[in-house]
Write a protein that holds these residues in place. Structure first.
Motif, PDB file in Angstrom:
ATOM      1  N   THR A 121       0.731  -1.368   0.030  1.00 18.19           N
ATOM      2  CA  THR A 121      -0.021  -0.023   0.012  1.00 18.19           C
ATOM      3  C   THR A 121       0.748   1.193   0.062  1.00 18.19           C
ATOM      4  O   THR A 121       0.385   2.399   0.326  1.00 18.19           O
ATOM      5  N   VAL A 122       2.130   1.064  -0.465  1.00 15.18           N
ATOM      6  CA  VAL A 122       2.878   2.310  -0.506  1.00 15.18           C
ATOM      7  C   VAL A 122       2.498   3.228  -1.660  1.00 15.18           C
ATOM      8  O   VAL A 122       2.448   4.505  -1.366  1.00 15.18           O
ATOM      9  N   GLU A 123       1.954   2.904  -2.677  1.00 17.89           N
ATOM     10  CA  GLU A 123       1.555   3.690  -3.898  1.00 17.89           C
ATOM     11  C   GLU A 123       0.273   4.542  -3.990  1.00 17.89           C
ATOM     12  O   GLU A 123       0.212   5.183  -4.862  1.00 17.89           O
ATOM     13  N   ALA A 124      -0.303   4.546  -2.831  1.00 13.93           N
ATOM     14  CA  ALA A 124      -1.505   5.406  -2.669  1.00 13.93           C
ATOM     15  C   ALA A 124      -1.168   6.750  -2.707  1.00 13.93           C
ATOM     16  O   ALA A 124      -0.387   7.422  -1.910  1.00 13.93           O
ATOM     17  N   ILE A 125      -1.543   7.560  -3.586  1.00 12.61           N
ATOM     18  CA  ILE A 125      -1.449   9.168  -3.660  1.00 12.61           C
ATOM     19  C   ILE A 125      -1.598   9.779  -2.220  1.00 12.61           C
ATOM     20  O   ILE A 125      -0.951  10.412  -1.782  1.00 12.61           O
ATOM     21  N   PRO A 126      -2.899   9.616  -1.924  1.00 13.34           N
ATOM     22  CA  PRO A 126      -3.386  10.140  -0.476  1.00 13.34           C
ATOM     23  C   PRO A 126      -2.300   9.834   0.721  1.00 13.34           C
ATOM     24  O   PRO A 126      -2.065  10.746   1.352  1.00 13.34           O
ATOM     25  N   LEU A 127      -1.911   8.725   0.777  1.00 15.99           N
ATOM     26  CA  LEU A 127      -0.900   8.188   1.690  1.00 15.99           C
ATOM     27  C   LEU A 127       0.478   8.695   1.368  1.00 15.99           C
ATOM     28  O   LEU A 127       1.035   8.921   2.697  1.00 15.99           O
ATOM     29  N   ILE A 128       0.862   8.673   0.313  1.00 21.50           N
ATOM     30  CA  ILE A 128       2.209   9.286   0.044  1.00 21.50           C
ATOM     31  C   ILE A 128       2.345  10.603   0.286  1.00 21.50           C
ATOM     32  O   ILE A 128       3.131  11.420   1.237  1.00 21.50           O
ATOM     33  N   ALA A 129       1.287  11.412  -0.076  1.00 22.40           N
ATOM     34  CA  ALA A 129       1.250  12.901   0.122  1.00 22.40           C
ATOM     35  C   ALA A 129       1.228  13.244   1.569  1.00 22.40           C
ATOM     36  O   ALA A 129       2.089  14.112   1.962  1.00 22.40           O
ATOM     37  N   SER A 130       0.249  12.626   2.107  1.00 23.42           N
ATOM     38  CA  SER A 130       0.045  13.021   3.734  1.00 23.42           C
ATOM     39  C   SER A 130       1.394  12.368   4.306  1.00 23.42           C
ATOM     40  O   SER A 130       1.696  13.077   5.347  1.00 23.42           O
TER      41      SER A 130
END
Ligand code: URA
Length: 431
Positions: free
Chosen positions: A177-186
């Protein structure tokens, strides 16, 4: 203690593509940090976020909750503006090393909290630790003193900054689940906002060696982070930059320090110099010092002077010889022609397998290991000429590194032109 929500309800809401409320987000981030939400529940929620996404309000709230999980630093009492740079990570990305002292030499303080590498992208701290004596861990008091006296500090982020992210990032790393944009950005922005920098320039890498493989994905990540920074009062700008091929001519810890020193001495590979100056100009403009030309500070040696003070302040010897690997292996061009491709991911994996990176957090890296390129896309080579040299202390690693490099470059007949993206692809700013 009775809990305000049930983790399963929060997971189901996101699984079914519903928006999470502010209260649900605050609760789930806090409850996970203190252990009231289990790893398997947070993994399910992270996967639901990866598949269903989050809107701007949800991402901003999630970021705020991660900031609130730890301490916030402030540099407002320093007599100078502050600016920081964050790269989403790439192969041969040593830009922080020349950039931090360069920007400091232009009058803007650079508090750079960095990490160690995991997987094929190197970590800034691993690179600096190849300098004999250099120490990554500083207390907040030492960091502030160095910022005041030297103007630049690159050190390990303490445990107090966004602890929710530390826990969540380790979980994402092992749950796909690294590649999720909301999770990377936050994840990135919670640490940068908590760190307290006044201005922030993001280097969002695009291509095979980066998290974001396509320009549209990188643009969405950049926009999301620029909005988060701007909403938090941090002047934030992003550059999308090319990571199809490695940056510069080296990937590996001491090899990259050596190349950074060449840049600080006024030389170095043209792409490393171009990106260092482009990011320095953005940092200076964002910090209100757009009138200073960083190229002058490279040319007059003042950036090198700051580098030497910065290394010495953290116990390093700026005059010490850098470690070299005990063994080398040269890869020769099988035929003559034009290099039209040299894949960043393959070179990164090869450097990692040679001992420059780690597979698990506890692994020890080899300071001298890595890949040194002799040519880049666009170069003309003759058959039998060296393409790259592999460096390691443990020669049994050569085989697996060579496997990673199999098919990583393409030599076309002379006269062919490589189809290259520009180094700086796009600029993303607020508004
Ligand atoms: N770097 C971070 O700090 N977090 C991410 O999620 C990805 C890259």
């Amino acid at each position: 203690m009775s809990e305000a929500f049930d983790a399963v309800d929060v997971i189901i809401a996101k699984r079914d593509a519903r928006e999470l409320s502010d209260a649900q987000i605050d609760w789930v981030v806090d409850a996970y940090t203190r252990g009231a939400v289990a790893d398997e529940q947070m993994s399910a929620l992270a996967m639901a976020i990866l598949l269903r996404g989050m809107n701007r309000r949800e991402i901003a709230r999630w970021t705020g909750a991660m900031i609130a999980s730890g301490e916030r630093m402030s540099f407002t009492h320093l007599g100078r503006p502050t600016a920081d740079k964050h790269s989403t990570g790439g192969v041969g990305d040593k830009i922080t090393l020349p950039l931090a002292p360069l920007v400091a030499a232009c009058g803007v303080a650079v508090p750079q909290l960095s990490g160690r590498g995991l997987g094929h992208t190197g970590g800034t701290l691993d690179k600096l630790e190849s300098i004999p004596g250099w120490r990554a861990s500083l207390s907040n008091v030492e960091m502030l003193r160095q910022l005041e006296e030297v103007g630049a500090v690159i050190c390990a982020a303490g445990d107090g900054l966004a602890p929710a992210d530390k826990k969540l990032y380790a979980l994402r790393d092992v749950t796909g689940t690294v590649e999720a944009i909301p999770l990377i950005a936050s994840s990135i922005m919670s640490k940068k906002i908590a760190e307290g920098t006044g201005a922030l320039v993001l280097d969002v890498k695009v291509g095979s060696g980066a998290f974001m493989k396509t320009v549209p994905d990188a643009r969405e990540l950049a926009r999301t982070m620029v909005e988060l920074g701007t909403d938090a009062g941090v002047t934030t700008v992003a550059l999308l930059t090319n990571m199809q091929t490695p940056l510069g001519l080296t990937a590996g810890n001491a090899l990259e320090v050596r190349e950074s020193l060449e840049v600080l001495a006024g030389g170095g590979p043209p792409d490393v110099v171009e990106l260092t100056l482009a990011l320095a100009r953005e940092m200076l403009a964002a910090a209100g010092r757009g009138d200073v030309d960083p190229a002058d500070r490279l040319a007059d040696g003042s950036a090198m002077d700051v580098w030497r003070s910065m290394v010495a302040a953290q116990g390093g010897d700026p005059d010490a010889d850098l470690p070299r690997a005990r063994e080398t292996h040269v890869v020769l061009a099988p035929a003559g022609g034009v290099i039209t491709q040299l894949d960043a991911l393959a070179v990164g994996v090869a450097a990692w397998r040679l001992g420059a990176g780690r597979a698990r957090k506890e692994d020890v890296v080899q300071a001298g290991a890595g890949v040194e390129l002799h040519v880049k896309p666009g170069a003309v080579v003759r058959g039998g000429e060296p393409l790259m040299t592999l460096h390691t202390d443990t020669p049994e690693r050569f085989g697996r590194a060579l496997q990673a490099l199999d098919g990583s470059y393409f030599i076309a007949p002379e006269g062919s032109r490589p189809d290259l993206l520009p180094l700086v692809i796009e600029r993303v700013a607020a508004g």
